[in-house]
Scaffold this active site. Structure first.
Site, PDB file in Angstrom:
ATOM      1  N   ASP A 486      -7.134 -71.713 184.184  1.00 40.48           N
ATOM      2  CA  ASP A 486      -5.957 -71.638 183.613  1.00 40.48           C
ATOM      3  C   ASP A 486      -6.282 -73.333 183.034  1.00 40.48           C
ATOM      4  O   ASP A 486      -6.175 -73.557 181.796  1.00 40.48           O
ATOM      5  CB  ASP A 486      -4.205 -71.613 183.553  1.00 40.48           C
ATOM      6  CG  ASP A 486      -4.770 -70.609 185.047  1.00 40.48           C
ATOM      7  OD1 ASP A 486      -5.189 -69.412 184.093  1.00 40.48           O
ATOM      8  OD2 ASP A 486      -3.325 -69.689 185.129  1.00 40.48           O
ATOM      9  N   GLU A 687      -4.378 -68.790 198.211  1.00 39.52           N
ATOM     10  CA  GLU A 687      -4.275 -68.406 196.877  1.00 39.52           C
ATOM     11  C   GLU A 687      -5.921 -69.799 196.793  1.00 39.52           C
ATOM     12  O   GLU A 687      -7.211 -69.243 196.576  1.00 39.52           O
ATOM     13  CB  GLU A 687      -3.691 -68.708 196.349  1.00 39.52           C
ATOM     14  CG  GLU A 687      -4.312 -69.166 194.688  1.00 39.52           C
ATOM     15  CD  GLU A 687      -3.022 -68.715 193.496  1.00 39.52           C
ATOM     16  OE1 GLU A 687      -3.256 -68.737 192.295  1.00 39.52           O
ATOM     17  OE2 GLU A 687      -2.104 -69.647 193.744  1.00 39.52           O
TER      18      GLU A 687
END
Length: 716
Positions: A486, A687
């Site tokens: 992103d 993550e």
């Protein structure tokens, strides 16, 4: 029947053994896999916050989950923490402990803490509590019987020399949300066999979604009586328990969470089966988990097997069965993060399926189907120009149902054919290949039709024609999302990144492309074209195999010749208009993807190897950061601007192995597994990680991290 669930055996095993275990599970799975993840904890409020601090356990795709009580808090003894339930898309705690058992004798409650701290244990596939009382042992075990129902068994064993007569009851209190309308959604009521919680309709798009048909229900095997007072209930066993010396009794109940009346009607039969033959249900589940554990630990060094089992448990807890708009069983990124709990993402799915195929190929197939269920068709009323596209993310609700998380503004990197082929390698299921082949081909076509602005054979990340992509900046943002990276520096508007419109032959806008051709995207496309050739070959389509191999060779060649910068020994994105390699943006881990895909020449691979093994570049204390340490944009804790993501680490180390740099790959992988905080301990798989300190970052219990760890640990 949920995907991956083996039917219960016909033979009914004994209720337990002399040590108080309710099945032979503990002897079938080594005790070294106990507590691979810390599952103790109790919530402070109904809303877990963005990141739930309590790790939970679920199985079979259930939409509710549990934890163990806190060892240091006797007020939590006698019940399992929770449940944590998903209000269609968002996780909420229903109770601190909805079903706490109490034993009484001659009207006096037995103190579960009288003989010290109980043994609170998680094992693959179950939670267990063992309490030692004066002359008694109480063992509680929780497993999932189906994708909607947990089976709880309480075994009371008279270990003394005198007969005992006991009464039993259960109690619990709702943990209400603090604010309306969520606060007013749950309501308790007694049932003939236990207690139920109904939910009012609430449509809070970013917080809490119910249809008014959901129900959480406790059903006891033995006759009981229930009274409800406000938000608290008590269920009493109708008849006392008489236990001779050495004798034991087992009390069984189920806890079901369903979304609709139709689900509830179907689940009623499953509940009856579970309560009629609870030992067989438990034994079947234990056998399934023994198979899972054997599969994920095969070929893994002994000192890494606990991590493999932790990865397995992470994936299974994040497994969501079909519900709402999610039409096949799938795996969500993380039940521990508010925004990840109730949805399914495309490139997460491709990586998760590769890991899941190692222990449950049918579940791996199902989660791929869950994304392809929403592949855009040529007959689409809203976006026919996107025929073949896979949306970024699908949730319980689409926008027409009031869902805000569903996303068709962009797709995600094309790794679907890789996932399908890896699943086939483990399953041998050619029917699955036949089913997926035309869908994979349509997805490839979409990329070149809607994301190759100058028709030169190199594609770009971009954005769809979508109401949310209503400005140049929103389209740039969607294109960055489409990459999956992103906020990576290469997508910064300040570095010249912008978007251009793509049009069909009639001049109609069909989508948007970034003004750069991305190296990872095109390497992925080349790899998927090669896997499509493999699929065609396995299906006997020799012409198709030849065609796909030709396309793959051409794409590999374009990346190799046009995206490698010899002056810095790295692969880079290139400018759409000039073809210039965008080296000024620094080196990103995407430049290592051509090793994983086999795109690089031997000389190029050697140069990339030099950067991957350089401490000033990508061989940081936790290796393979997303941005090179030498880059002016390196930020070790800013999402895709430096943290180590395990999927990219997997691709990089596998790329090194592919080109024969096995020793360097092993050294870096071992350092990553040792230095990333908590991977070798009881902490959750995260993550991402700080590449300099190993500190955990962002979402805990993250599925794609767990998924890629499995082949990484097996050194595939």
């Amino acid at each position: 029947m949920a995907v991956g669930f083996a039917p219960a055996a016909d033979a009914r095993p004994p209720d337990g053994d002399a040590n108080g275990n309710l099945s032979s599970y503990a002897t079938g799975t080594p005790s070294s896999y106990a507590d691979v993840l810390d599952l103790q904890g109790v919530p402070a409020s109904a809303q877990p916050g963005e990141f739930n601090p309590v790790n939970v356990f679920a199985d079979r795709g259930a939409w509710h989950a549990y934890a163990l009580p806190s060892a240091g808090d006797p007020s939590t003894y006698g019940g399992f923490t929770g449940p944590l339930h998903i209000a269609q898309e968002y996780p909420w705690w229903l109770s601190k402990s909805f079903s706490r058992i109490r034993l009484t004798e001659a009207g006096k409650a037995l103190d579960l803490a009288a003989r010290g701290t109980p043994r609170l244990t998680s094992l693959p596939g179950l939670l267990r509590q063992t309490y030692r009382l004066d002359g008694l042992r109480l063992t509680l075990e929780l497993r999932f019987a189906t994708d909607r129902t947990a089976l709880v068994r309480a075994r009371i064993h008279n270990t003394g020399h005198a007969p005992r007569t006991l009464a039993a009851d259960w109690s619990g209190t709702l943990l209400r949300p603090e604010a309306a309308p969520e606060r007013d959604a749950p309501a308790l009521r007694a049932t003939p066999r236990g207690v139920a919680v109904g939910f009012a309709r609430v449509r809070e798009k970013w917080d809490y979604l119910t249809a008014g048909t959901e129900r959480f229900q406790v059903t006891h095997r033995a006759p009981v009586r229930t009274t409800v007072t406000g938000d608290t209930y008590r269920t009493d066993l109708a008849a006392p328990l008489s236990l001779a010396p050495g004798a034991a009794r087992t009390l069984d109940w189920t806890e079901s969470y369903t979304f609709t009346a139709a689900e509830r009607a179907r689940e009623a039969a499953s509940v009856r089966r579970a309560l009629t033959r609870p030992a067989a249900i438990a034994a079947s589940g234990d056998a399934r988990w023994r198979g899972y554990v054997a599969s994920v630990t095969r070929g893994v060094p002994a000192d890494r097997r606990r991590l493999a089992v932790k990865s397995l448990e992470t994936l299974v807890t994040n497994w969501r069965s079909a519900a709402g708009r999610i039409r096949h069983d799938a795996i969500s990124p993380s039940l521990s993060y508010k925004w990840f709990a109730g949805g399914v993402w495309a490139w997460d799915t491709w990586k998760q399926a590769v890991g899941t195929a190692r222990f449950a190929p049918r579940l791996a197939q199902s989660q791929i189907r869950a994304m392809f269920d929403h592949q855009i068709r040529p007959t689409s009323a809203t976006r026919p120009q996107d025929a073949g596209m896979i949306p970024d993310a699908v949730f319980y609700n689409n926008p027409a149902d009031g869902g805000g998380n569903w996303n068709e503004r962009n797709s995600k990197p094309p790794l679907a054919a890789w996932a399908v082929w890896e699943v086939y390698r483990h399953s041998g299921d050619r029917a699955f290949l036949r089913e997926m082949y035309p869908k994979l081909a349509a997805y490839q076509s979409w990329w070149y039709r809607n994301r190759d602005h100058d028709r030169d054979g190199l594609a770009e990340y971009g954005a769809t024609v979508d109401p949310a992509n209503d400005s140049a900046e929103q389209r740039r943002l969607a294109a960055a999302w489409e990459s999956g990276m992103d906020n990576a520096p290469r997508f910064d508007a300040g570095l010249g990144t912008s978007v251009v419109a793509n049009r069909d032959a009639s001049g109609t806008v069909t989508g948007y492309s970034l003004t750069q051709e991305s190296v990872d995207l095109n390497a992925y496309l080349a790899a998927d074209q090669g896997h499509l050739a493999d699929v065609a070959g396995a299906l006997g389509d020799t012409a198709g195999e030849r065609r796909w191999r030709g396309r793959a060779a051409a794409t590999h060649r374009a990346v190799r010749e046009r995206m490698y910068a010899a002056e810095d020994g790295w692969f880079h994105d290139t400018a759409l208009d000039s073809g210039e390699r965008l080296t000024a943006r620094g080196r990103g881990i995407e430049g290592a993807i051509p090793l994983w895909t086999g795109t690089a020449s031997p000389a190029q691979a050697a140069a990339v190897r030099d950067k991957l093994t350089d401490p000033g570049e990508f061989a940081t204390p936790v290796p393979f950061p997303t941005v090179a340490r030498s880059s002016p944009h390196f930020a070790p804790q800013r999402y895709w601007r430096g943290p180590v993501w395990l999927d990219q680490a997997y691709f990089a180390q596998a790329g090194l192995r592919r080109y024969g740099y096995t020793a360097q790959a092993r050294t870096l992988t071992d350092r990553l597994l040792t230095t990333a905080h908590g991977l070798s301990a009881r902490s959750p798989v995260m993550e991402n990680y700080d590449p300099l300190t190993g500190a955990p970052l962002n979402s805990p219990n993250f599925s794609w991290s767990a998924a890629v760890l499995l082949p990484m640990l097996a050194q595939d």
